[in-house]
Design a protein around this motif. Structure first.
Motif, PDB file in Angstrom:
ATOM      1  N   ALA A  50       0.821  -1.218   0.000  1.00  0.00           N
ATOM      2  CA  ALA A  50       0.000   0.000   0.000  1.00  0.00           C
ATOM      3  C   ALA A  50       0.850   1.261   0.000  1.00  0.00           C
ATOM      4  N   GLY A  51       2.181   1.090   0.054  1.00  0.00           N
ATOM      5  CA  GLY A  51       3.072   2.237   0.026  1.00  0.00           C
ATOM      6  C   GLY A  51       3.335   2.872   1.370  1.00  0.00           C
ATOM      7  N   ALA A  52       2.948   2.214   2.463  1.00  0.00           N
ATOM      8  CA  ALA A  52       3.151   2.762   3.803  1.00  0.00           C
ATOM      9  C   ALA A  52       4.399   2.156   4.438  1.00  0.00           C
ATOM     10  N   ARG A  53       5.021   2.936   5.301  1.00  0.00           N
ATOM     11  CA  ARG A  53       6.101   2.407   6.129  1.00  0.00           C
ATOM     12  C   ARG A  53       5.478   1.744   7.348  1.00  0.00           C
ATOM     13  N   ILE A  54       6.152   0.729   7.860  1.00  0.00           N
ATOM     14  CA  ILE A  54       5.554  -0.041   8.946  1.00  0.00           C
ATOM     15  C   ILE A  54       6.510  -0.142  10.133  1.00  0.00           C
ATOM     16  N   ALA A  55       5.956   0.098  11.323  1.00  0.00           N
ATOM     17  CA  ALA A  55       6.683  -0.058  12.578  1.00  0.00           C
ATOM     18  C   ALA A  55       6.041  -1.208  13.339  1.00  0.00           C
ATOM     19  N   LEU A  56       6.867  -2.104  13.860  1.00  0.00           N
ATOM     20  CA  LEU A  56       6.371  -3.317  14.501  1.00  0.00           C
ATOM     21  C   LEU A  56       6.861  -3.386  15.947  1.00  0.00           C
ATOM     22  N   ASP A  57       5.920  -3.524  16.874  1.00  0.00           N
ATOM     23  CA  ASP A  57       6.251  -3.665  18.285  1.00  0.00           C
ATOM     24  C   ASP A  57       5.613  -4.939  18.803  1.00  0.00           C
ATOM     25  N   THR A  58       6.344  -6.039  18.644  1.00  0.00           N
ATOM     26  CA  THR A  58       5.893  -7.325  19.148  1.00  0.00           C
ATOM     27  C   THR A  58       7.127  -8.135  19.517  1.00  0.00           C
ATOM     28  N   SER A  59       6.942  -9.405  19.838  1.00  0.00           N
ATOM     29  CA  SER A  59       8.084 -10.199  20.316  1.00  0.00           C
ATOM     30  C   SER A  59       7.905 -11.660  19.940  1.00  0.00           C
ATOM     31  N   GLY A  60       8.906 -12.459  20.280  1.00  0.00           N
ATOM     32  CA  GLY A  60       8.825 -13.897  20.088  1.00  0.00           C
ATOM     33  C   GLY A  60       8.747 -14.318  18.632  1.00  0.00           C
ATOM     34  N   PRO A  61       8.073 -15.441  18.354  1.00  0.00           N
ATOM     35  CA  PRO A  61       7.978 -15.947  16.985  1.00  0.00           C
ATOM     36  C   PRO A  61       7.348 -14.952  16.013  1.00  0.00           C
ATOM     37  N   SER A  62       6.421 -14.130  16.496  1.00  0.00           N
ATOM     38  CA  SER A  62       5.780 -13.146  15.613  1.00  0.00           C
ATOM     39  C   SER A  62       6.792 -12.135  15.089  1.00  0.00           C
ATOM     40  N   LEU A  63       7.692 -11.686  15.955  1.00  0.00           N
ATOM     41  CA  LEU A  63       8.735 -10.748  15.545  1.00  0.00           C
ATOM     42  C   LEU A  63       9.681 -11.403  14.552  1.00  0.00           C
ATOM     43  N   LEU A  64      10.149 -12.603  14.857  1.00  0.00           N
ATOM     44  CA  LEU A  64      11.118 -13.268  13.987  1.00  0.00           C
ATOM     45  C   LEU A  64      10.525 -13.564  12.614  1.00  0.00           C
ATOM     46  N   ALA A  65       9.249 -13.950  12.570  1.00  0.00           N
ATOM     47  CA  ALA A  65       8.609 -14.230  11.284  1.00  0.00           C
ATOM     48  C   ALA A  65       8.480 -12.948  10.463  1.00  0.00           C
ATOM     49  N   ALA A  66       8.145 -11.849  11.111  1.00  0.00           N
ATOM     50  CA  ALA A  66       7.941 -10.588  10.398  1.00  0.00           C
ATOM     51  C   ALA A  66       9.244  -9.995   9.876  1.00  0.00           C
ATOM     52  N   LEU A  67      10.360 -10.273  10.550  1.00  0.00           N
ATOM     53  CA  LEU A  67      11.641  -9.705  10.113  1.00  0.00           C
ATOM     54  C   LEU A  67      11.972 -10.097   8.680  1.00  0.00           C
ATOM     55  N   ARG A  68      11.530 -11.270   8.272  1.00  0.00           N
ATOM     56  CA  ARG A  68      11.834 -11.733   6.915  1.00  0.00           C
ATOM     57  C   ARG A  68      11.181 -10.852   5.852  1.00  0.00           C
ATOM     58  N   GLU A  69      10.134 -10.108   6.245  1.00  0.00           N
ATOM     59  CA  GLU A  69       9.440  -9.229   5.294  1.00  0.00           C
ATOM     60  C   GLU A  69       9.923  -7.784   5.385  1.00  0.00           C
ATOM     61  N   ARG A  70      10.968  -7.546   6.159  1.00  0.00           N
ATOM     62  CA  ARG A  70      11.677  -6.263   6.219  1.00  0.00           C
ATOM     63  C   ARG A  70      10.804  -5.091   6.691  1.00  0.00           C
ATOM     64  N   PRO A  71      10.317  -5.138   7.930  1.00  0.00           N
ATOM     65  CA  PRO A  71       9.630  -3.977   8.492  1.00  0.00           C
ATOM     66  C   PRO A  71      10.593  -2.799   8.600  1.00  0.00           C
ATOM     67  N   ASP A  72      10.067  -1.589   8.479  1.00  0.00           N
ATOM     68  CA  ASP A  72      10.937  -0.407   8.476  1.00  0.00           C
ATOM     69  C   ASP A  72      11.544  -0.135   9.843  1.00  0.00           C
ATOM     70  N   VAL A  73      10.780  -0.370  10.897  1.00  0.00           N
ATOM     71  CA  VAL A  73      11.257  -0.170  12.273  1.00  0.00           C
ATOM     72  C   VAL A  73      10.689  -1.277  13.149  1.00  0.00           C
ATOM     73  N   VAL A  74      11.510  -1.822  14.035  1.00  0.00           N
ATOM     74  CA  VAL A  74      10.996  -2.695  15.086  1.00  0.00           C
ATOM     75  C   VAL A  74      11.381  -2.075  16.431  1.00  0.00           C
ATOM     76  N   LYS A  75      10.520  -2.270  17.433  1.00  0.00           N
ATOM     77  CA  LYS A  75      10.739  -1.622  18.717  1.00  0.00           C
ATOM     78  C   LYS A  75      10.671  -2.629  19.869  1.00  0.00           C
ATOM     79  N   PRO A  76      11.747  -3.368  20.085  1.00  0.00           N
ATOM     80  CA  PRO A  76      11.774  -4.275  21.231  1.00  0.00           C
ATOM     81  C   PRO A  76      12.245  -3.554  22.495  1.00  0.00           C
ATOM     82  N   ASN A  77      11.847  -4.074  23.657  1.00  0.00           N
ATOM     83  CA  ASN A  77      12.506  -3.653  24.883  1.00  0.00           C
ATOM     84  C   ASN A  77      13.688  -4.596  25.121  1.00  0.00           C
TER      85      ASN A  77
END
Length: 315
Positions: free
Chosen positions: A157-184
Motif C-alpha cells: 500500500a506504500g506505507a512504512r511499517i513499525a512493529l512492536d511485538t516479540s517472540g515468533p511473531s517478531l522473527l517471522a515478520a523480520l523476513r518481510e523487512r519492516p521499516d522499524v521494530v521496537k523491542p525492549n
C-alpha cells in the motif's frame, strides 16, 4: 497520518494504592479506566500530541463497546472490526514507589474470517497512512505469520511499517523487512537467544535484528535510555526522570513520538525519549500532551556508552 493496528486490545483499569499486600482488602487512593493495547496507546499518544491517527482493532462485547466509546471521547477515529468474542479487561495496581502489578486477561480467540477481516480493514484504511504501527501480542487464532502478512500488505500500500511485538511473531515478520521494530531489552534478548548485560550487548543484538531484515531497531533499555540502530548509525538517548508514577504505555508513547517526528534519525530518537519520559510521570496509561514534554531533559549522543552495565540486565 499514523494508522495503528492492535490485534488484542483491552479495557484497562488502574488502581493506585499505598501498598500492595497479598490477602488484604485494599483501599485505592484513585482509579481510572482507559482503552488499552499497545497500538491503541500509540494512537492515544499521537492524538494527544496533535497528530492525525486512526485505530484499527477487533472489538467484541460490552468491554469492546466501552473501548470504542473511550477512544471517541479522546477524539480518536476508530475502524472497528466486530468479533464474536469479548474484548479482554486488564487490571493494574500502582504503588507510590512506581512498582506496578498487572493482571492481563488472555482475550478472545479470532476466527479465520475475523483474522481476514482485520487484514482487510488495514488495507482499506492504509491508503493515506504515512506509518502503520502494528503493536502487541497476537490473540488466539492468529498464527505467528500474521504480522508478516501485514507487513507485506502495508508495503504494497506504500506505507512504512513499525512493529512492536516479540517472540515468533517478531522473527517471522523480520523476513518481510519492516521499516522499524521496537523491542525492549527483554524482547531483544529473547530474539537473539542470549542475555544482555551491557549497552554494547544491546547494540550487537540490534545489529543482528537488522541483519535479519529490520530497517531500524528502536530499543528501549528502561531507565538506562533508548538505542536507535539504523542506516544513520548507532544513536543513544536518555532523560532524567524525577518521579515514576506508572510505566503503563510509556513504550507506546515513545513509539508515537518517534513516528510523529519522522521515524528516523537522532531527532526522532530524542522525541521518542521525551514522550516516554513524560509518560512514566503520569498516572495509569495517561498519554502525554505537548505541555508534559521536556525536550531539554533529553540527551542524545553518538558516543554510545557500550560498557555501561544495564540497570536491569535482560535474560
Amino acid at each position: 497520518m499514523i494508522l495503528t493496528v492492535t490485534p488484542n486490545p483491552s479495557l484497562d483499569r488502574t488502581y493506585e494504592v499505598p501498598l500492595l499486600t497479598r490477602g488484604e482488602v485494599l483501599r485505592a487512593t484513585s482509579d481510572r479506566m482507559d482503552p488499552g493495547g499497545k497500538g491503541v496507546n500509540v494512537s492515544r499518544a499521537a492524538s494527544a500530541a496533535g497528530h492525525r491517527t486512526l485505530a484499527v482493532l477487533p472489538l467484541g462485547g460490552a468491554p469492546g463497546a466501552l473501548v470504542a466509546e473511550l477512544l471517541a471521547a479522546e477524539g480518536i477515529d476508530v475502524a472497528p472490526v466486530r468479533v464474536s468474542g469479548q474484548t479482554r479487561s486488564n487490571i493494574s495496581v500502582a504503588e507510590p514507589d512506581g512498582t506496578l502489578t498487572k493482571v492481563n486477561a488472555t482475550g478472545p480467540e479470532l476466527s479465520a474470517a475475523e483474522s481476514e477481516a482485520l487484514l482487510a480493514a488495514v488495507r482499506v484504511h492504509s491508503t493515506d497512512a504515512d506509518w502503520i504501527a502494528c503493536c502487541g501480542s497476537l490473540p488466539r487464532g492468529l498464527s505467528p505469520q500474521w504480522y508478516a502478512d501485514l507487513v507485506v500488505r502495508a508495503h504494497a500500500a506504500g506505507a512504512r511499517i513499525a512493529l512492536d511485538t516479540s517472540g515468533p511473531s517478531l522473527l517471522a515478520a523480520l523476513r518481510e523487512r519492516p521499516d522499524v521494530v521496537k523491542p525492549n531489552a527483554e524482547e531483544l534478548a529473547e530474539a537473539v537467544g542470549r542475555p544482555l548485560k551491557t549497552v554494547g550487548d544491546a547494540v550487537a543484538a540490534a545489529e543482528e535484528l537488522r541483519a535479519l531484515g529490520a530497517g531500524a531497531v528502536l530499543a528501549s533499555l528502561g531507565a538506562d535510555g533508548q538505542l536507535l540502530v539504523a542506516e544513520t548509525g548507532v544513536h543513544f538517548a536518555s532523560a532524567k526522570v524525577d518521579v515514576v508514577r506508572s510505566n503503563v504505555g510509556a513504550g507506546d508513547a515513545s513509539l508515537a513520538g518517534f513516528l510523529a517526528a519522522g521515524g528516523e534519525g537522532p531527532e526522532a530518537l530524542a522525541a521518542a525519549v521525551a514522550h516516554g519520559a513524560a509518560a512514566v510521570q503520569l498516572p495509569g496509561s495517561v498519554m502525554p500532551t505537548p505541555s508534559d514534554l521536556d525536550p531539554a531533559a533529553v540527551t542524545v549522543t553518538d558516543d554510545v556508552p557500550l560498557d555501561r552495565v544495564l540497570t536491569e540486565p535482560a535474560a
